[in-house]
Design an enzyme around this catalytic site. Sequence first.
Site, PDB file in Angstrom:
ATOM      1  N   TYR A  91       0.832  -1.202   0.000  1.00  0.00           N
ATOM      2  CA  TYR A  91       0.000   0.000   0.000  1.00  0.00           C
ATOM      3  C   TYR A  91       0.866   1.251   0.000  1.00  0.00           C
ATOM      4  CZ  TYR A  91      -4.050   2.905   1.306  1.00  0.00           C
ATOM      5  OH  TYR A  91      -5.068   3.829   1.338  1.00  0.00           O
ATOM      6  N   SER A 184       1.851  -7.469   2.028  1.00  0.00           N
ATOM      7  CA  SER A 184       0.840  -6.564   2.554  1.00  0.00           C
ATOM      8  C   SER A 184      -0.272  -6.369   1.516  1.00  0.00           C
ATOM      9  CB  SER A 184       1.489  -5.232   2.972  1.00  0.00           C
ATOM     10  OG  SER A 184       0.596  -4.457   3.726  1.00  0.00           O
ATOM     11  N   GLN A 185      -0.482  -5.143   1.004  1.00  0.00           N
ATOM     12  CA  GLN A 185      -1.465  -4.976  -0.066  1.00  0.00           C
ATOM     13  C   GLN A 185      -1.139  -5.887  -1.238  1.00  0.00           C
ATOM     14  OE1 GLN A 185      -3.203  -1.118  -2.185  1.00  0.00           O
ATOM     15  NE2 GLN A 185      -1.201  -1.634  -2.999  1.00  0.00           N
ATOM     16  N   ASP A 274       1.825  -8.119  14.317  1.00  0.00           N
ATOM     17  CA  ASP A 274       1.486  -7.220  13.204  1.00  0.00           C
ATOM     18  C   ASP A 274       0.159  -6.526  13.492  1.00  0.00           C
ATOM     19  OD1 ASP A 274       0.951  -5.988  10.783  1.00  0.00           O
ATOM     20  OD2 ASP A 274       1.400  -7.752   9.568  1.00  0.00           O
ATOM     21  N   HIS A 304       4.791  -5.640  11.192  1.00  0.00           N
ATOM     22  CA  HIS A 304       4.413  -5.761   9.793  1.00  0.00           C
ATOM     23  C   HIS A 304       5.597  -6.010   8.862  1.00  0.00           C
ATOM     24  CE1 HIS A 304       1.526  -5.607   6.627  1.00  0.00           C
ATOM     25  NE2 HIS A 304       2.049  -4.540   6.046  1.00  0.00           N
TER      26      HIS A 304
END
Length: 323
Positions: A91, A184-185, A274, A304
């Site tokens: 992201y 992640s994203q 996370d 994260h």
Amino acid sequence: MALFDLPLETLREYRGDVPEPADFDAFWETTLAETRAAAQQPRIERVDSGLSLVETSDVTFSGFAGDPIRAWWHVPVGVAPRAVVVEFNGYSGGRGLAHEVGPWPLAGYAHLFVDTRGQGWHHSRPGATPDPHGSAPASPGKMTQGIEDPATYYYRRVFADALRAVETARELVPDVPLFVTGGSQGGGITIAATALAAASGIGIAGALPDVPFLCDFPRATTITDAMPYREIGTYLATHRGAEERTYRTLSYFDGVTFARRAPVPALFSVALMDVICPPSTVFAAYNSWASEEREIEVYPFNDHEGGGAFQRRAQLDWVARRV
């Protein structure tokens, strides 16, 4: 950050309670048909990256509504690629610069590193792909753009772009195993792209979602106050009474529902501290994955950042066993 989510033994069984729209498959079938109908041939332009062992091209392919999506295409010099790896961004990140080459081409694989439309404002990785579609009022960021309806939601465009990235990579190198990955994203996009590719009859040799975002929205938006999930909370704090409509839209984009449609080998990762992508939301997708051939690397004391370089080595070994 201390442990804040469910105990690990509970996480290993947790699947969440993610509602699945009755027209989920029809929605995506229509979306992809419309996307392909607007597609044109990709443009591929060789660029000088300053590197001598990797050849790089600037690729522009058609995404949702025929919009131009940019990507870097890296291939090892003097070696026929043994596989193709399509990678999606985290992201706010963009594809960066041409010389920012990861390990995939150095391992002998072709690598398509895909821009995310409308992003590339952070992580020192500039983006090069605009998102020309407008939005009603939304909180800052991308999580609530067009959230009034699944047809206008931002990630409809992103996931359609992702499937077209896979199709483009398959056309560029048709006869070797193809893998999809991202963190992640990018991990959430990986899950969606894998499911959409399977529904389209495109062979995927494996998926590698790291600490994936965009999974188990009902839990994620209530268990963490961290961004970017907080964008949805901020929106709902202002648009009181919009919860039912909002979660209905999100149900068409939940990684848990896509995971149920992803019948390929997978290597996940999760970090138990996370707060951005809570571990229960990652396990909800992992435990719902449609293939029994799945593994998950667990990093108990990480946030994260997850496994970082340790996870990348695990990925290299995992892919090498399948090539």
